[in-house]
Every structure is written in C-alpha cells, then in structure tokens.
Design a protein around this motif. Sequence first.
Motif, mmCIF file in Angstrom:
data_model
loop_
_atom_site.group_PDB
_atom_site.id
_atom_site.type_symbol
_atom_site.label_atom_id
_atom_site.label_comp_id
_atom_site.label_asym_id
_atom_site.label_seq_id
_atom_site.Cartn_x
_atom_site.Cartn_y
_atom_site.Cartn_z
ATOM 1 N N GLY A 1 37.889 40.620 2.753
ATOM 2 C CA GLY A 1 38.411 41.710 1.689
ATOM 3 C C GLY A 1 36.982 42.485 1.259
ATOM 4 N N HIS A 2 36.043 41.648 0.765
ATOM 5 C CA HIS A 2 34.548 42.034 0.273
ATOM 6 C C HIS A 2 33.914 42.555 1.407
ATOM 7 C CE1 HIS A 2 35.000 40.057 -3.473
ATOM 8 N NE2 HIS A 2 35.145 38.680 -2.968
ATOM 9 N N ARG A 3 34.092 42.515 2.727
ATOM 10 C CA ARG A 3 33.268 43.097 3.672
ATOM 11 C C ARG A 3 33.942 44.322 3.888
ATOM 12 N NH1 ARG A 3 32.396 40.291 9.275
ATOM 13 N NH2 ARG A 3 31.203 42.200 9.639
ATOM 14 N N PHE A 4 35.428 44.440 3.645
ATOM 15 C CA PHE A 4 35.907 45.796 3.898
ATOM 16 C C PHE A 4 35.777 46.645 2.705
ATOM 17 C CE2 PHE A 4 39.861 48.153 3.036
ATOM 18 C CZ PHE A 4 39.867 49.335 4.058
ATOM 19 N N ALA A 5 35.629 46.100 1.721
ATOM 20 C CA ALA A 5 35.408 46.873 0.185
ATOM 21 C C ALA A 5 33.909 47.453 0.258
ATOM 22 C CB ALA A 5 35.389 46.120 -0.928
ATOM 23 N N ALA A 6 33.171 46.492 0.835
ATOM 24 C CA ALA A 6 31.653 47.083 1.089
ATOM 25 C C ALA A 6 31.348 48.012 2.023
ATOM 26 C CB ALA A 6 30.750 45.757 1.061
ATOM 27 N N GLY A 7 32.246 48.287 2.841
ATOM 28 C CA GLY A 7 32.228 49.181 4.056
ATOM 29 C C GLY A 7 31.656 48.698 5.361
ATOM 30 N N GLU A 8 31.334 47.388 5.380
ATOM 31 C CA GLU A 8 30.781 46.799 6.583
ATOM 32 C C GLU A 8 31.814 46.787 7.701
ATOM 33 O OE1 GLU A 8 29.544 42.981 5.706
ATOM 34 O OE2 GLU A 8 28.474 43.434 3.708
ATOM 35 N N ILE A 9 33.092 46.873 7.613
ATOM 36 C CA ILE A 9 33.987 46.787 8.704
ATOM 37 C C ILE A 9 34.902 47.935 8.351
ATOM 38 C CG2 ILE A 9 34.058 44.656 9.376
ATOM 39 C CD1 ILE A 9 36.225 43.909 7.887
ATOM 40 N N ASP A 10 35.635 48.673 9.421
ATOM 41 C CA ASP A 10 36.444 49.608 9.095
ATOM 42 C C ASP A 10 38.089 49.248 8.862
ATOM 43 O OD1 ASP A 10 37.277 48.908 11.667
ATOM 44 O OD2 ASP A 10 37.368 50.796 12.436
ATOM 45 N N GLU A 11 38.817 50.097 8.570
ATOM 46 C CA GLU A 11 40.386 49.451 8.112
ATOM 47 C C GLU A 11 40.956 49.183 9.557
ATOM 48 O OE1 GLU A 11 44.304 51.150 6.504
ATOM 49 O OE2 GLU A 11 42.834 52.778 6.847
ATOM 50 N N ASP A 12 40.886 49.678 10.698
ATOM 51 C CA ASP A 12 41.430 48.788 11.802
ATOM 52 C C ASP A 12 40.990 47.378 11.982
ATOM 53 O OD1 ASP A 12 42.921 51.074 12.307
ATOM 54 O OD2 ASP A 12 41.575 52.149 13.508
ATOM 55 N N GLU A 13 39.610 47.293 12.279
ATOM 56 C CA GLU A 13 39.091 45.744 12.214
ATOM 57 C C GLU A 13 39.678 44.981 11.014
ATOM 58 O OE1 GLU A 13 34.743 43.701 13.000
ATOM 59 O OE2 GLU A 13 34.919 46.047 12.505
ATOM 60 N N TYR A 14 39.884 45.554 9.917
ATOM 61 C CA TYR A 14 40.062 44.633 8.652
ATOM 62 C C TYR A 14 41.631 44.231 9.006
ATOM 63 C CZ TYR A 14 42.126 43.565 4.115
ATOM 64 O OH TYR A 14 42.513 42.866 3.033
ATOM 65 N N TRP A 15 42.241 45.137 9.513
ATOM 66 C CA TRP A 15 43.894 44.564 9.454
ATOM 67 C C TRP A 15 44.046 43.531 10.892
ATOM 68 C CZ3 TRP A 15 46.538 44.830 5.608
ATOM 69 C CH2 TRP A 15 46.460 45.844 4.591
ATOM 70 N N ARG A 16 43.342 43.855 11.780
ATOM 71 C CA ARG A 16 43.108 42.950 12.900
ATOM 72 C C ARG A 16 42.696 41.593 12.644
ATOM 73 N NH1 ARG A 16 40.354 45.995 15.980
ATOM 74 N NH2 ARG A 16 38.443 44.930 15.741
ATOM 75 N N ARG A 17 41.767 41.588 11.922
ATOM 76 C CA ARG A 17 41.145 40.193 11.450
ATOM 77 C C ARG A 17 41.935 39.467 10.478
ATOM 78 N NH1 ARG A 17 34.637 40.319 11.271
ATOM 79 N NH2 ARG A 17 34.026 41.234 13.422
#
Length: 92
Positions: free
Chosen positions: A57-73
Amino acid sequence: MNTLAYAGPGPWVLLFPFVWAAVIVAVVTVLRRFGPRRHRGPWTPRVDERSPIALLGHRFAAGEIDEDEYWRRLTVLEEQFGRTSGEKGRRS
C-alpha cells in the motif's frame, strides 16, 4: 443479655449493596479497558506497518507501482497472508 447476635445486623448492612455495586463497576471497567476490543468505539486495530500488504500500500501511494500491479500483487498477498481486520472493505 444484649449481644450483637440478638441486636440485629446494625446500620452497616446498608453498605453491602454499595460495596457490591462498586465491585461490579470495577470489574466492568477493567474488562472494558483491558479486554478484547470487538470493533466498538473509535478505536481502530493496529496494523503492522512492516506487513507485506502495508508495504504494498505504501509503494502504491508513493507511485512506485501502478494500480493494475497493485491489485495483482494484493490478490497474491491476500491468498498467502490474508487481510488484517483493519483493511476489510477498502477494495472498491
């Protein structure tokens, strides 16, 4: 012969209900203060900031990963670790 056995219990008997009420209030207060919390009141369960789901969640909030990668992981992590009670219902 005038002894306590024949004179009755005396006025101190009136204090017994207050003593029992104080004991019950103390027990209820201790249980509510230190007992398990079941999603009541303004308290939120503590989430471990070092858990894999929190780090994702922190990586997603910081913009390191996109939404699709966030949901997949996130789906992979949920299968392995499960969701914590504080994160239920946040997926829209």
